[in-house]
Design an enzyme around this catalytic site. Sequence first.
Site, PDB file in Angstrom:
ATOM      1  N   HIS A  68       0.802  -1.224   0.000  1.00 19.10           N
ATOM      2  CA  HIS A  68       0.000   0.000   0.000  1.00 19.10           C
ATOM      3  C   HIS A  68       0.834   1.273   0.000  1.00 19.10           C
ATOM      4  O   HIS A  68       0.296   2.354  -0.209  1.00 19.10           O
ATOM      5  CB  HIS A  68      -0.917   0.016   1.232  1.00 19.10           C
ATOM      6  N   GLU A 120      -3.249   3.062   1.766  1.00 15.80           N
ATOM      7  CA  GLU A 120      -2.833   3.598   0.460  1.00 15.80           C
ATOM      8  C   GLU A 120      -3.126   5.084   0.364  1.00 15.80           C
ATOM      9  O   GLU A 120      -2.298   5.865  -0.123  1.00 15.80           O
ATOM     10  CB  GLU A 120      -3.545   2.853  -0.675  1.00 15.80           C
TER      11      GLU A 120
END
Length: 285
Positions: A68, A120
């Site tokens: 991520h 993310e």
Amino acid sequence: MHSGYCYVVNRAIKMTLDASEQRGGPIYTLGPLIHNPQVINKPTERGIFPVEDIHEVEGGGIIIVRCHGIDPKVILEAKNRGLRVIDATCPYVRKVQDKASLLVREGYFLVILGERGHPEINGIVACAAGEHIVLESADEVNNLPRRRKVGLVVQTTQSQSNLVALVSELIKRVGELRVYNTICNATMLRQRSALELARKTDLMLVVGGRNSANTTRLAEICKGVNAHTFHLETAEEIEERFFQEVGTLGITAGASTPDWIIEEIVQKIKVISSGAPELKHGRAL
């Protein structure tokens, strides 16, 4: 049919296991390596442990940055603390980070389509380091402050339909809009295949971690065209009631779902249903 592990997840797991074989100090992942509870336990069995903050790590060792991505400042701090950093950030995620940074540098107000608080998204925000807002859907566009120049990037696991809906609203409200479609190609193929399968089956099973953004998105997409859609993490969650009056059954899986979990589910289905429903799956069951 596109389902199960993507190459980036395979790459991250390989990088982690290679590090465990080489050793050179304790090994940690900064947060869970991928969003699948069953897979997370596997590295732990090999002496690889997730930590939420590098300050939890005492002394040297190896820290692995998960798919991520993360704030570059954290990587620098880890190196300054004497940790060896192995960066397994997904190339598609890095592309979002780069485009977000570019938009901010060129004077655009940054809009990120994605899930607030997701790792993310946090990494994208940190990399961009500028004025921004995170919108989860076109329904939230009224939260956008008045800006003449707006730039848009997208969480890699978002759906194309969410992006189109948001762009349609944004162009009514801003003078200049620059859009980077940063949805992962593998994600788009996976979603397209799952949608096609859900449309032609009586029952749809989506396999993967409930904390996985891409798996949750698959379940939402399938549910949109097939009300008999269930999101499962393991074979233990399968119930006989799923198969009542079912002629065809479709199975798809998120990018962080390993083959062995999919296979366990398939085998349990075969036992419970005695082969009654016709199975439709990307691996030609």
